[in-house]
Design a protein around this motif. Structure first.
Motif, mmCIF file in Angstrom:
data_model
loop_
_atom_site.group_PDB
_atom_site.id
_atom_site.type_symbol
_atom_site.label_atom_id
_atom_site.label_comp_id
_atom_site.label_asym_id
_atom_site.label_seq_id
_atom_site.Cartn_x
_atom_site.Cartn_y
_atom_site.Cartn_z
ATOM 1 N N GLY A 186 0.801 -1.217 0.000
ATOM 2 C CA GLY A 186 0.000 0.000 0.000
ATOM 3 C C GLY A 186 0.831 1.262 0.000
ATOM 4 N N TYR A 187 2.109 1.166 0.372
ATOM 5 C CA TYR A 187 2.961 2.346 0.504
ATOM 6 C C TYR A 187 4.238 2.255 -0.331
ATOM 7 N N ASP A 188 4.977 1.167 -0.233
ATOM 8 C CA ASP A 188 6.235 1.028 -0.967
ATOM 9 C C ASP A 188 5.929 0.686 -2.430
ATOM 10 N N ARG A 189 6.591 1.368 -3.330
ATOM 11 C CA ARG A 189 6.354 1.132 -4.755
ATOM 12 C C ARG A 189 7.477 0.278 -5.329
ATOM 13 N N ILE A 190 7.102 -0.865 -5.865
ATOM 14 C CA ILE A 190 8.055 -1.782 -6.480
ATOM 15 C C ILE A 190 8.394 -1.279 -7.881
ATOM 16 N N GLU A 191 9.662 -1.100 -8.147
ATOM 17 C CA GLU A 191 10.131 -0.635 -9.444
ATOM 18 C C GLU A 191 10.821 -1.781 -10.192
ATOM 19 N N GLY A 192 11.191 -1.499 -11.430
ATOM 20 C CA GLY A 192 11.832 -2.525 -12.243
ATOM 21 C C GLY A 192 13.143 -3.008 -11.665
ATOM 22 N N ILE A 193 13.860 -2.130 -10.953
ATOM 23 C CA ILE A 193 15.136 -2.522 -10.375
ATOM 24 C C ILE A 193 14.980 -3.531 -9.243
ATOM 25 N N HIS A 194 13.759 -3.615 -8.688
ATOM 26 C CA HIS A 194 13.511 -4.554 -7.598
ATOM 27 C C HIS A 194 13.147 -5.952 -8.099
ATOM 28 N N LEU A 195 13.027 -6.115 -9.427
ATOM 29 C CA LEU A 195 12.637 -7.390 -10.007
ATOM 30 C C LEU A 195 13.808 -7.994 -10.777
ATOM 31 N N PRO A 196 13.885 -9.303 -10.821
ATOM 32 C CA PRO A 196 14.938 -9.935 -11.622
ATOM 33 C C PRO A 196 14.641 -9.781 -13.113
ATOM 34 N N PRO A 197 15.651 -9.887 -13.955
ATOM 35 C CA PRO A 197 15.388 -9.831 -15.404
ATOM 36 C C PRO A 197 14.460 -10.950 -15.846
ATOM 37 N N ALA A 198 13.664 -10.671 -16.844
ATOM 38 C CA ALA A 198 12.689 -11.663 -17.305
ATOM 39 C C ALA A 198 13.368 -12.930 -17.811
ATOM 40 N N ASP A 199 14.561 -12.797 -18.437
ATOM 41 C CA ASP A 199 15.225 -13.983 -18.969
ATOM 42 C C ASP A 199 15.894 -14.821 -17.884
ATOM 43 N N ALA A 200 15.957 -14.304 -16.645
ATOM 44 C CA ALA A 200 16.539 -15.069 -15.542
ATOM 45 C C ALA A 200 15.515 -15.909 -14.805
ATOM 46 N N LEU A 201 14.236 -15.792 -15.182
ATOM 47 C CA LEU A 201 13.169 -16.519 -14.489
ATOM 48 C C LEU A 201 12.863 -17.813 -15.212
ATOM 49 N N PRO A 202 12.578 -18.882 -14.462
ATOM 50 C CA PRO A 202 12.222 -20.157 -15.107
ATOM 51 C C PRO A 202 10.869 -20.048 -15.795
ATOM 52 N N GLU A 203 10.680 -20.836 -16.805
ATOM 53 C CA GLU A 203 9.403 -20.841 -17.511
ATOM 54 C C GLU A 203 8.320 -21.454 -16.625
ATOM 55 N N THR A 204 7.139 -20.911 -16.731
ATOM 56 C CA THR A 204 5.997 -21.429 -15.977
ATOM 57 C C THR A 204 4.989 -22.014 -16.949
ATOM 58 N N PRO A 205 4.294 -23.075 -16.555
ATOM 59 C CA PRO A 205 3.277 -23.646 -17.441
ATOM 60 C C PRO A 205 2.148 -22.651 -17.672
ATOM 61 N N GLY A 206 1.929 -22.291 -18.906
ATOM 62 C CA GLY A 206 0.906 -21.314 -19.226
ATOM 63 C C GLY A 206 -0.497 -21.867 -19.020
ATOM 64 N N LEU A 207 -1.427 -20.983 -18.707
ATOM 65 C CA LEU A 207 -2.821 -21.352 -18.514
ATOM 66 C C LEU A 207 -3.641 -20.784 -19.662
ATOM 67 N N ILE A 208 -4.416 -21.631 -20.285
ATOM 68 C CA ILE A 208 -5.256 -21.187 -21.393
ATOM 69 C C ILE A 208 -6.481 -20.446 -20.873
ATOM 70 N N SER A 209 -6.992 -20.879 -19.753
ATOM 71 C CA SER A 209 -8.197 -20.270 -19.210
ATOM 72 C C SER A 209 -8.085 -20.185 -17.698
ATOM 73 N N VAL A 210 -8.950 -19.383 -17.108
ATOM 74 C CA VAL A 210 -8.995 -19.229 -15.660
ATOM 75 C C VAL A 210 -9.544 -20.511 -15.044
ATOM 76 N N PRO A 211 -9.008 -20.951 -13.898
ATOM 77 C CA PRO A 211 -9.546 -22.148 -13.255
ATOM 78 C C PRO A 211 -11.020 -21.978 -12.917
#
Length: 621
Positions: free
Chosen positions: A486-511
């Motif tokens: 509610g107060y602290d704003r997460i910026e891009g520098i606080h996140l890892p690069p997208a290419d450093a993240l493992p792939e996740t199984p995509g979802l075609i539809s909402v459960p």
């Protein structure tokens, strides 16, 4: 409701309406609409509203910031105080909270530590025999509240004007004097909900009004039947009891914006034994006050610690006082010393994340909101911790998978993440958008369950996952391991690069969402239409012979009780008697209210069971 005007005690607003003549009462609703948009002159704590050329209403709130006495609202016209100007301006003001009428200051006095028993049962002495049920005064107050609430239900939102609201406010004041705190609080929520619906307020939700009206009718009906359950009577929220010495650790901060114009912050704390506490700083001011309170000084202790520091630190408290909802008091006898905080990986905070999500949710949703509303409210308010992996956004919903040590990510529960508060001036929504941009991100989440939605969590704070160096958050050192969404704003520098993240199984539809997909929506629509449109709107299915097929569809789907309750509600709404001359008699509001209450209570219990089922692992369903 004009946010520039101060809150008004229910008895003051009700008395102003009662003093009007029948001719002036007919003009009251139109006058309130005019003064809601009228400019307000602010002179310190005084508020002035110009009502034409010859009249001006002056409001002088007391120390609590609310108008709690009739003499604090003065009009300059010749008919004052029985004038339309004064009643309309008071009707345009927000309704003060129940606790404001009892305590005229934000901090309780030392004497309140010893008066909890007197607050629970007014007029009962220490040597008096134990009360086995409601007193005569409580029975009368409960019946009066039932009558007023049934009249509002039969009229519906469009016809529930200022006069009908004043009857509810007067009955709620009588309930407070009789010690029926839960019924009084529900009555005030009903009035606020009706006002929000009539003014088309942005924050109004019909479901909240339905829930408040259901609780009010259920509580008063059981009390009127002399049910001895203490939970029906309730306790004053500001009844503090001695708690001795405590050591508490900060978990997170949560901004608070109320419908009555109040704003502030609540800092959530946890003790060594796992009990939850909170320190609140909520005062008039709305969203501006909520933003500024993020770094406001904590009322406990020497005043050297603010809420930002407390959420990442701790307190050693002696002479602590505690309210029934877990709020720590700040009386003169309370001493608090700041101590270093704990990280989310040690002590009671680590235990918060060690419990499987399904077990933690079962403990929170175990209390039935109908049979024990006080216990359900307490457990629903407790926070929950879990480790999650961001899956991505599907159909505008942010999905995350529970991360369980020793198991594949696809084996965990799939949950929906929604903002705790959608106000654009707060950071909740922007932070969730940032997190959604990194599928595969692993993080720890502290949040609150949404008991009305399928497998939905509303995060309040996030932190990096231990033993994870690349695919987790990279927060600044000064944040001490977590970000308050509610107060602290997460910026891009606080996140890892997208290419450093493992792939996740995509979802075609909402459960699947059994709450939304079940045909119970037909009964829910009838229950809500009865509130928004009144008795005439609820009678339409009976008049057209159920052409929509709601009853048949419910019965074919196996919801036979829902079908019977839907038919009974529509039939009762259309019931009309005739006198000996063949003229239509006034419809019985009590029978209609009982039929609506039965349908609403059944709907609440059934939907809560469906929500619990969505939190169970797929192999156990």
């Amino acid at each position: 409701m004009n946010p520039q005007l101060p809150p008004v005690a229910p008895e003051v607003a009700a008395a102003a309406v009662e003093a009007l003549t029948s001719r002036l009462r007919k003009k009251l609703d139109a006058a309130i609409e005019t003064y809601v948009a009228a400019p307000v002159t602010v002179e310190g704590a005084v508020r002035r509203v110009r009502c034409g050329e010859d009249a001006e209403v002056v409001l002088t709130p007391g120390p609590s910031g609310a108008v709690t006495d009739a003499e604090q609202a003065v009009c300059s016209c010749l008919l004052a105080p029985r004038c339309l100007h004064r009643a309309a301006v008071l009707g345009a003001c927000p309704v003060a909270d129940a606790e404001t009428a009892v305590a005229h200051a934000e901090v309780e006095s030392p004497a309140q530590d010893t008066v909890q028993a007197a607050v629970r049962v007014p007029g009962a002495g220490a040597a008096a025999s134990p009360q086995t049920g409601p007193t005569d005064a409580q029975l009368a107050a409960a019946r009066a509240l039932w009558t007023a609430a049934a009249a509002v239900l039969a009229a519906g939102v469009p016809a529930a004007g200022a006069v009908a609201q004043a009857e509810v406010l007067r009955a709620s004041h009588t309930a407070r004097l009789a010690g029926l705190h839960r019924a009084e609080a529900a009555a005030l929520r009903v009035v606020r909900g009706v006002r929000g619906a009539r003014s088309r307020h942005d924050g109004h939700r019909l479901t909240d009004l339905v829930a408040a009206l259901r609780e009010l009718l259920l509580t008063t009906s059981l009390l009127a039947a002399a049910d001895p359950a203490p939970a029906l009577v309730g306790t004053a929220r500001r009844a503090y009891r001695p708690e001795g010495s405590l050591r508490v650790h900060g978990v997170c901060r949560e901004p608070v914006i109320s419908a009555t114009g109040y704003g502030g912050v609540v800092t959530h704390l946890i003790a060594d034994d796992g009990r939850w506490f909170s320190v609140a700083d909520v005062r008039p001011g709305g969203v501006a006050r909520a933003r500024g309170a993020a770094t406001a000084t904590v009322a406990l202790g020497s005043g050297s610690l603010d809420h930002a520091g407390l959420s990442r630190g701790g307190l050693l408290i002696s002479g602590a006082t505690l309210s029934s909802d877990g709020r720590l008091g700040a009386g003169k006898g309370v001493r608090a010393t700041p101590v270093p905080g704990l990280s989310w990986t040690s002590g009671p905070l680590a235990a918060l994340f060690a419990r499987p999500l399904a077990e933690a949710v079962a403990a929170r949703l175990g209390s039935a909101p109908v049979s024990d509303p006080e216990e359900a409210e307490r457990t629903d308010g407790e926070l929950i911790g879990c480790d999650l992996v961001i899956v991505g956004v599907v159909d505008h919903q942010l999905l995350a998978q529970e991360s369980v040590p020793g198991r594949a990510d696809t084996d965990g529960l799939l949950v929906r993440l929604l903002p705790s508060n959608n106000h654009p001036d707060l950071a909740h929504t922007a932070n969730l958008r940032r997190l959604a941009s990194r599928p595969g991100l692993r993080l720890r989440v502290v949040g609150r369950l949404d008991p009305d939605r399928a497998a939905t969590l509303r995060p309040l704070a996030v932190g990096p996952l231990p033993d994870e160096s690349t695919a987790t958050l990279r927060l600044p050192t000064e944040w001490l391991g977590h970000a308050d969404l509610g107060y602290d704003r997460i910026e891009g520098i606080h996140l890892p690069p997208a290419d450093a993240l493992p792939e996740t199984p995509g979802l075609i539809s909402v459960p699947p969402n059994p709450v939304a997909e079940a045909p119970l929506w037909r009964l829910r629509r009838l229950v809500e239409v009865a509130v928004s449109g009144g008795r005439r709107a609820a009678a339409e299915p009976a008049r057209d012979g159920d052409r929509s097929g709601a009853v048949v569809t419910l019965r074919r789907a196996g919801f036979r009780t829902a079908a019977d309750l839907s038919h009974a509600l529509a039939s009762e709404a259309d019931r009309r008697g005739r006198d000996v001359f063949g003229r239509t008699e006034e419809a019985d509001p009590d029978g209609y209210a009982r039929a609506w209450l039965a349908a609403a209570v059944y709907l609440t219990g059934t939907e809560r069971a469906l929500v619990r089922a969505t939190w169970q692992p797929s192999d156990s369903v």
